[in-house]
Design an enzyme around this catalytic site. Structure first.
Site, PDB file in Angstrom:
ATOM      1  N   SER A  80       0.901  -1.169  -0.232  1.00 58.05           N
ATOM      2  CA  SER A  80      -0.002   0.146  -0.003  1.00 58.05           C
ATOM      3  C   SER A  80       0.918   1.284   0.069  1.00 58.05           C
ATOM      4  O   SER A  80       1.956   1.334   0.415  1.00 58.05           O
ATOM      5  CB  SER A  80      -0.824   0.073   1.179  1.00 58.05           C
ATOM      6  N   ASP A  81       0.233   2.257  -0.602  1.00 64.20           N
ATOM      7  CA  ASP A  81       1.238   3.518  -0.641  1.00 64.20           C
ATOM      8  C   ASP A  81       0.034   4.646  -0.433  1.00 64.20           C
ATOM      9  O   ASP A  81      -0.998   4.537  -1.224  1.00 64.20           O
ATOM     10  CB  ASP A  81       1.914   3.617  -1.868  1.00 64.20           C
ATOM     11  N   THR A  82       0.336   5.703   0.194  1.00 66.74           N
ATOM     12  CA  THR A  82      -0.295   6.833   0.421  1.00 66.74           C
ATOM     13  C   THR A  82       0.039   8.270   0.081  1.00 66.74           C
ATOM     14  O   THR A  82       1.445   8.405   0.155  1.00 66.74           O
ATOM     15  CB  THR A  82      -0.690   7.088   1.919  1.00 66.74           C
TER      16      THR A  82
END
Length: 207
Positions: A80-82
């Site tokens: 995941s990446d934000t």
């Protein structure tokens, strides 16, 4: 063929304590290992394409890490990446106070977008989705910006703030998924877990 322990165990390919806490919150059995990858936006790459690419790369790196673990090898890896996007500017982790102050000035009194890409990968398939949440900040004064930086919280946060922590005091409103802003939108993750056969409401914590 019955599910094995490995089939039901997830590798979280991230060092983020926030993502680990969210997985623990819904009772997912997981092993956490940070996937160290370069995070550089390519020329002409949109924010959506960038955040999804990073999530896919992290999930793939997690599968490689899983292969070297002792015992049952987790069949699925979660990457995941934000990103925080203000206008046409992508705000990642601040590198120093000047960078942070510039970010806060760009966010002050305005609405920005938080994008989180979630990728759940096995050797056979990848499930991936990107979620968008709109956040509006209060009008910030220079003293508030300096004081918040001195708490130490902004240093490892995309966009320079943590909504689940002290940074909540900066926020005027949230439109969309709150857990997306924390770093892992559970609204899209849970259906992915169900499709992958990974149970929740089972166990809390890291193995």
């Amino acid at each position: 063929m019955p599910n094995t322990a490995a089939d039901k165990t997830l590798l979280l390919a991230s060092g983020s304590p926030r993502r680990a806490q969210l997985l623990a919150q819904i009772g997912v059995r997981f092993i956490q290992r940070a996937a160290s990858l370069p995070e550089e936006r390519e020329a002409g790459e949109s924010a959506f394409a960038y955040v999804e690419r990073l999530a896919r790369e992290k999930a793939a790196a997690g599968l490689a890490l899983a292969a070297d673990l002792p015992g049952p090898v987790p069949a699925w890896s979660l990457g995941s990446d934000t990103l925080v996007v203000a206008g046409d500017r992508v705000l990642e982790k601040p590198c120093n106070f000047d960078d942070f102050s510039s970010m806060m000035s760009a966010l002050s009194g305005r609405e920005h977008v938080v994008l989180t890409a979630v990728c759940l990968s096995s050797r056979e398939r990848t499930l991936c989705e990107t979620v968008e949440t709109r956040v509006r900040f209060r009008n910030l004064e220079a003293k508030q910006i300096e004081t918040y930086w001195q708490t130490g919280e902004p240093r490892d946060k995309a966009g320079g703030y943590g909504i689940q922590g002290l940074g909540a005091a900066l926020v005027a409103s949230v439109s969309g998924s709150y857990t997306n802003v924390v770093g892992l939108p559970l609204e899209v993750l849970v259906p992915m877990l169900e499709e992958a056969g990974i149970p929740y409401w089972q166990w809390e914590g890291d193995l």
